[in-house]
Design a protein around this motif. Sequence first.
Motif, PDB file in Angstrom:
ATOM      1  N   MET A 259       0.832  -1.199   0.000  1.00 40.88           N
ATOM      2  CA  MET A 259       0.000   0.000   0.000  1.00 40.88           C
ATOM      3  C   MET A 259       0.870   1.255   0.000  1.00 40.88           C
ATOM      4  O   MET A 259       0.592   2.234  -0.713  1.00 40.88           O
ATOM      5  CB  MET A 259      -0.927   0.000   1.224  1.00 40.88           C
ATOM      6  N   GLY A 260       1.941   1.202   0.776  1.00 39.85           N
ATOM      7  CA  GLY A 260       2.858   2.350   0.803  1.00 39.85           C
ATOM      8  C   GLY A 260       3.489   2.603  -0.549  1.00 39.85           C
ATOM      9  O   GLY A 260       3.608   3.756  -0.995  1.00 39.85           O
ATOM     10  N   LEU A 261       3.898   1.539  -1.253  1.00 42.53           N
ATOM     11  CA  LEU A 261       4.472   1.696  -2.585  1.00 42.53           C
ATOM     12  C   LEU A 261       3.443   2.265  -3.557  1.00 42.53           C
ATOM     13  O   LEU A 261       3.768   3.080  -4.437  1.00 42.53           O
ATOM     14  CB  LEU A 261       4.996   0.348  -3.092  1.00 42.53           C
ATOM     15  N   GLU A 262       2.173   1.828  -3.412  1.00 41.61           N
ATOM     16  CA  GLU A 262       1.103   2.361  -4.252  1.00 41.61           C
ATOM     17  C   GLU A 262       0.960   3.867  -4.049  1.00 41.61           C
ATOM     18  O   GLU A 262       0.828   4.647  -5.011  1.00 41.61           O
ATOM     19  CB  GLU A 262      -0.213   1.649  -3.915  1.00 41.61           C
ATOM     20  N   TYR A 263       0.998   4.301  -2.783  1.00 44.78           N
ATOM     21  CA  TYR A 263       0.910   5.731  -2.486  1.00 44.78           C
ATOM     22  C   TYR A 263       2.081   6.482  -3.121  1.00 44.78           C
ATOM     23  O   TYR A 263       1.917   7.559  -3.707  1.00 44.78           O
ATOM     24  CB  TYR A 263       0.914   5.961  -0.976  1.00 44.78           C
ATOM     25  N   LEU A 264       3.288   5.904  -2.984  1.00 48.59           N
ATOM     26  CA  LEU A 264       4.471   6.575  -3.532  1.00 48.59           C
ATOM     27  C   LEU A 264       4.388   6.718  -5.046  1.00 48.59           C
ATOM     28  O   LEU A 264       4.789   7.738  -5.613  1.00 48.59           O
ATOM     29  CB  LEU A 264       5.739   5.799  -3.142  1.00 48.59           C
ATOM     30  N   ILE A 265       3.862   5.687  -5.713  1.00 49.74           N
ATOM     31  CA  ILE A 265       3.730   5.759  -7.175  1.00 49.74           C
ATOM     32  C   ILE A 265       2.757   6.873  -7.558  1.00 49.74           C
ATOM     33  O   ILE A 265       3.005   7.668  -8.464  1.00 49.74           O
ATOM     34  CB  ILE A 265       3.272   4.398  -7.734  1.00 49.74           C
ATOM     35  N   ASN A 266       1.627   6.942  -6.838  1.00 54.51           N
ATOM     36  CA  ASN A 266       0.652   8.000  -7.137  1.00 54.51           C
ATOM     37  C   ASN A 266       1.228   9.383  -6.870  1.00 54.51           C
ATOM     38  O   ASN A 266       1.016  10.336  -7.633  1.00 54.51           O
ATOM     39  CB  ASN A 266      -0.617   7.785  -6.310  1.00 54.51           C
TER      40      ASN A 266
END
Length: 966
Positions: A259-266
């Motif tokens: 989830m953290g990586l998803e946030y960083l990508i966004n």
Amino acid sequence: MAAEKLRDLSQPMDVALLDATVAAFYGTGSKEERTAADQILRDLQNNPDMWLQVVHILQNSKNLNTKFFALQNLVLFTSVVLEGVIKYRWNALPVEQRDGMKNYISEVIVQLSSNETSFREERLYVNKLNIILVQILKHEWPARWRSFIPDLVAAAKTSETICENCMAILKLETLLKFFPMPSYRNLTLQCLTEVGALNFGDFYNVQYVNMYNVFMVQLQTILPPTTNIPEAYAHGNSEEQFHIRVLESTQENISALLMGLEYLINISYVDETEVCLDYWNSFVLELFDAHNNLENPAVTANMMGLPVCLVFAANLTSMPLLPSVVDGIGAQLLQRRQLYAVPLSKLRMLMICRMAKPEEVLIVEDENGNIVRETMKDNDVLVQYKIMRETLIYLSHLDHEDTEKQENRFLVMVIRDLLNLCEMTKGKDNKAVIASNIMYVVGQYPRFLRAHWKFLKTVVNKLFEFMHETHPGVQDMACDTFLKIVQKCKRKFVIVQVGENEPFVSELLSGLATTVADLEPHQIHTFYESVGHMIQAESDVQKREEYLQRLMLLPNQKWSEIIAQARQSVDFLKDQDVIRTVLNILQTNTSVASALGTFFLSQISVIFLDMLNVYKMYSELISSSISSGGPFASKTSYVKLLRSVKRETLKLIETFLDKAEDQPQIGKQFVPPMMDPVLGDYARNVPDARESEVLSLFATIINKYKGAMIDDVPRIFEAIFQCTLEMITKNFEDYPEHRLKFFSLLRAIATHCFPALIRLSSQQLKLVMDSIIWAFRHTERNIAETGLNLLLEMLKNFQASEFCNQFYRTYFVTIEQEIFAVLTDTFHKPGFKLHVLVLQHLFCLVESGLLTEPLWDAATIPYPYPNNAMFVREYTIKLLGTSFPNMTAAEVTQFVDGLLESRNDLSTFKNHIRDFLVQSKEFSAQDNKDLYAEEAAAQRERERQRMLSIPGLIAPNEIQDEMVDS
């Protein structure tokens, strides 16, 4: 009074008084006392001699804060002098001071590390001591402290906390960079066998088992190459570092991690392009390294966090890991790749969508929305592009199918879509942007184009279309891309391809006039160079000559017309339009000569003699204009145009001779006819009319034909030496182009025609040596460097000659004196490497016994020396003692003795001189990067080799691969 006593550093400090001052500063005194203490401590900190009191303070202070202040002073002073007082002044200290500081710091580290409580409470203090110890090690190892790592291992056996600190020392980045790899790793691992034995020998108690485990866990961070540790991570503390391994350990953590990586990508999609960029680069690099090192299971196991005893055993025994272990490593790698498959796929799309603009794209949109040619490169954007491109390459290696990196699918799709888009798009601006993209893409993949002829032909024909597009920048990029492609695919254009009736080069030559009709002169020259590369690839001599004649048909026809009319009236050549046409023809010839080399012989033979006649006529026009109009005449447009023809003539001849194979008959054919029209003209002309290209031309000729030119050297000297010296030695500014080329010519003579220099009279040789000294005194870096290289050639050649004693008796002392003068002058720091080589040569020579005659003048020396080495030692001590009155006689003597002792070890010799330069206070310690330029260049080469080892990091068009076509 107490304050003045503390500030007097000429004698050992009153440490009790310092303890009281530090205590007052830290709050035990009144406000006034704290203020006074603060001022005293600031004054001490700013005193450059304060560091000499450090050992005395550490040994006698009863206050921990005082000890910390002493070390802080040392560390602070270290930062001020670029890596520290220890780094630059250590070798200048007396032996007893060096040993005292080294032993005391070692003892304090052991004392504080041996107790769990003190080790934890004073960890910052211990860390500072560790750093200082490593700085000392850099000077002591290997000559005076080869046992450093075994000493650490021996200390590590005594307690668990000492063991932990020993590993902390081994992990210090400064230490990792200091020891050469892989010798550092091998030495470390060999020593660790002693500690490893503790787990299986007589020690079964809990203390030693725990100590062993700590040692082995810490070892995990040593095994990977240091280049794989991201800088941000390496410098962070434990709270700042991102423990991704821990987050991978449980399903609950994994969910949060993804989830953290998803946030960083966004977040990374925001307009600020640098957001998260460095993190993504480090994250993907870590995954790539683990994936890429699968062929080295020991390294990969360490990176994967597998049982380190397996890694340890594999490295020590040089035996491969068991297949089951390797399979286990591969399985874990696959699991990690699958774990991050979704975020990595999204990251690939992010990198592609937000990719910064590469520097090759010349067509851009300005602030008004207009499409224009770019005139200035944005360095920030280029840095972003480099990082993003590198990240995308790592991503491609991790999953090339998701990236769709296969050339057949990717390139064909992209280029065809762009070509179709170019056909459908309306408006010149839009077409220009698409054309720019097409040309950039096709220029990046020469291997693909070589493998797909029809695609290559389509691309080249499209480039020909772009050559008629007059939108700013498009024609330039079309010609440049054509040249880039031809250089990598030239063989494909001279063979008959399947489905073709003739080689492409023949088809091209038939439509040559139409293709270049809309090009500017400089674009035509690039086009002709490209075709020249094609012709050069033809192995059939008859076909090659036919292609060359067809290529040069248009310029040769125009040349013949001009020469024919000039024979009727020489004034025809004085017309400015005619002069421009002559210049354009010569430039076209130069472009083709640069591509064809030896194969250009038939073409240059056609125009050579007429070209020399035009050269002579224009030279006389220039000389008469300057003689009558003064120096200002040389700046008129007419004289500049005439000089351009002269220079291009010389450039054409030099290009051909330089590129041609070393065939003596070529030199015999072309050099004698040039002697009077070129050399004689140079000697006869007024200074402002002399072309510096004459000097570079004859330097090229001598470098090419070497000893065959010995008999011509006297004439060359007669024509250019005296008159050029008069031009360039009046000051350091006039005739800048002549300076470097003059010394390049001298170096060519010294290297290949040295016997001709020996034949010079003593007065002529003195002129040569004076000019060399003048050159390396020059503040222009290229001139000084050329002069130093020339000096080294002369020294080596005279050493090997029968005139060795005679030469060095005359010039040894002068050369040494002059080299020390520039060595200790901060304006000449870039020449440090060559200064060191000259001095090493002199000191090695004087100790070799080759000089059998005294170097000193018996008439001025009151007593004879036992040998030349003793004379040089005493002369050098006197020379430096006079030049540096701030240094003591003992310091100067120690330096000179060190030079003589280390003369056969270039690295030690060089470091000894670096220490002296800082110690002498001639060089500030803030900016000495030029003294380390050689090491920096080696580091850049190591980085290039690393990039070459990873396919894609260096673009295919930048790699000098073999041009072999199947």
